[in-house]
Write a protein that holds these residues in place. Sequence first.
Motif, PDB file in Angstrom:
ATOM      1  N   PRO A  10     -14.471 -23.233  28.901  1.00 35.36           N
ATOM      2  CA  PRO A  10     -13.828 -22.321  29.982  1.00 35.36           C
ATOM      3  C   PRO A  10     -12.970 -21.476  29.603  1.00 35.36           C
ATOM      4  O   PRO A  10     -12.508 -21.163  28.468  1.00 35.36           O
ATOM      5  CB  PRO A  10     -12.720 -23.483  30.792  1.00 35.36           C
ATOM      6  CG  PRO A  10     -12.650 -24.338  29.707  1.00 35.36           C
ATOM      7  CD  PRO A  10     -13.736 -24.287  28.763  1.00 35.36           C
ATOM      8  N   PRO A  11     -12.639 -20.379  30.418  1.00 38.04           N
ATOM      9  CA  PRO A  11     -11.484 -19.524  30.368  1.00 38.04           C
ATOM     10  C   PRO A  11     -10.088 -19.918  30.055  1.00 38.04           C
ATOM     11  O   PRO A  11     -10.055 -21.326  30.341  1.00 38.04           O
ATOM     12  CB  PRO A  11     -11.476 -18.472  31.587  1.00 38.04           C
ATOM     13  CG  PRO A  11     -12.708 -18.905  32.260  1.00 38.04           C
ATOM     14  CD  PRO A  11     -13.006 -20.398  31.893  1.00 38.04           C
ATOM     15  N   MET A  12      -9.081 -19.311  29.764  1.00 39.18           N
ATOM     16  CA  MET A  12      -7.888 -19.526  29.514  1.00 39.18           C
ATOM     17  C   MET A  12      -7.633 -20.191  31.010  1.00 39.18           C
ATOM     18  O   MET A  12      -7.541 -19.737  32.093  1.00 39.18           O
ATOM     19  CB  MET A  12      -6.943 -18.522  29.238  1.00 39.18           C
ATOM     20  CG  MET A  12      -5.370 -18.559  29.272  1.00 39.18           C
ATOM     21  SD  MET A  12      -4.394 -17.171  28.424  1.00 39.18           S
ATOM     22  CE  MET A  12      -4.923 -17.185  26.846  1.00 39.18           C
ATOM     23  N   LEU A  13      -6.552 -21.380  30.793  1.00 35.88           N
ATOM     24  CA  LEU A  13      -5.841 -21.866  32.062  1.00 35.88           C
ATOM     25  C   LEU A  13      -6.862 -22.458  33.084  1.00 35.88           C
ATOM     26  O   LEU A  13      -6.530 -22.948  34.077  1.00 35.88           O
ATOM     27  CB  LEU A  13      -4.890 -20.938  32.704  1.00 35.88           C
ATOM     28  CG  LEU A  13      -3.576 -20.534  31.930  1.00 35.88           C
ATOM     29  CD1 LEU A  13      -2.944 -19.544  32.817  1.00 35.88           C
ATOM     30  CD2 LEU A  13      -2.890 -22.039  32.069  1.00 35.88           C
ATOM     31  N   THR A 141      -5.476 -20.762  40.347  1.00 36.49           N
ATOM     32  CA  THR A 141      -4.129 -21.104  40.200  1.00 36.49           C
ATOM     33  C   THR A 141      -3.716 -22.412  40.088  1.00 36.49           C
ATOM     34  O   THR A 141      -3.112 -22.880  39.446  1.00 36.49           O
ATOM     35  CB  THR A 141      -3.424 -20.356  41.557  1.00 36.49           C
ATOM     36  OG1 THR A 141      -3.644 -18.992  41.617  1.00 36.49           O
ATOM     37  CG2 THR A 141      -2.091 -20.622  41.580  1.00 36.49           C
ATOM     38  N   ASP A 142      -4.740 -23.357  41.106  1.00 33.58           N
ATOM     39  CA  ASP A 142      -4.459 -24.600  41.021  1.00 33.58           C
ATOM     40  C   ASP A 142      -4.921 -25.191  39.509  1.00 33.58           C
ATOM     41  O   ASP A 142      -4.051 -26.189  39.083  1.00 33.58           O
ATOM     42  CB  ASP A 142      -5.198 -25.357  42.165  1.00 33.58           C
ATOM     43  CG  ASP A 142      -4.862 -25.049  43.344  1.00 33.58           C
ATOM     44  OD1 ASP A 142      -3.579 -24.848  43.395  1.00 33.58           O
ATOM     45  OD2 ASP A 142      -5.535 -25.297  44.386  1.00 33.58           O
ATOM     46  N   MET A 143      -5.886 -24.609  39.000  1.00 40.12           N
ATOM     47  CA  MET A 143      -6.219 -25.000  37.601  1.00 40.12           C
ATOM     48  C   MET A 143      -5.257 -24.816  36.641  1.00 40.12           C
ATOM     49  O   MET A 143      -5.153 -25.794  35.838  1.00 40.12           O
ATOM     50  CB  MET A 143      -7.760 -24.374  37.343  1.00 40.12           C
ATOM     51  CG  MET A 143      -8.825 -25.098  37.921  1.00 40.12           C
ATOM     52  SD  MET A 143     -10.332 -24.267  37.399  1.00 40.12           S
ATOM     53  CE  MET A 143     -10.291 -22.715  38.032  1.00 40.12           C
ATOM     54  N   ALA A 144      -4.576 -23.628  36.820  1.00 49.14           N
ATOM     55  CA  ALA A 144      -3.647 -23.296  35.895  1.00 49.14           C
ATOM     56  C   ALA A 144      -2.390 -24.093  35.821  1.00 49.14           C
ATOM     57  O   ALA A 144      -1.866 -24.684  34.767  1.00 49.14           O
ATOM     58  CB  ALA A 144      -3.094 -21.826  36.175  1.00 49.14           C
TER      59      ALA A 144
END
Length: 237
Positions: A10-13, A141-144
């Motif tokens: 996955p991407p960052m965060l 945002t929730d994933m971060a």
Amino acid sequence: MTREPLVLVPPMLCDARVFSPQIDGLSRDYPILYAPTHFGERTEEIAGQILDWAPPKFALAGMGMGGAIALEVLRRAPERVNRIALISASAQADTPEAASAREPLIVAARSGRFADVIAQEMNPDYLAPGPLRMAINQMVTDMAHSNGAEAYVKQARAMQRRRDQQLTLRKIKQPAVVICGQEDTLLPVRRHEFMSELIPYGKLEVIAGAGHLPTLEEPVATNIILRDWMKAPLVLR
């Protein structure tokens, strides 16, 4: 008939939710494995961890930071990677300016201002305009927040220190596809064109109506491309 495993990075965060449409759409036909990227401060370390638990041979798809990790996996163990997909990714190392620009974000994350970091890293303008933009931005945002500030600092350090992988691109003999959104303002189409041109027989797929996260913005188009890539005959090496 044995089905080739597909490892998603996955991407960052982000976590596995960034690939939820792909897991849902492709897991009926292929074993899907998800590779988190927050257990090390160097791409080499993270790539080594993936190689430790991944199957002996596998297809590999990385998005954003995950693309950088995927290229490091490929550089280290090309004999184990059957095919590679790079989504909204870059093969180039951070410039000194880009590496320096990460420092204030790292400081902010460590000093309790992680929400400000997320707002900058997850800028909704990186996504294509449309009715889904804010919902997708809320999801990332929730994933971060789920990943947390400590994971972000490790990922930022890994991206600062990553090596340039243009030579790795030139050596690719596996079926390779570069995928990007037509409206990606963070890594524009021309950056992906340059990357695909370095890959012998590399294929570029530009997805209309998508920005930096085509897996969520245009999941049907993304899945069609990934299915075609998974079906491509392996090149003799």
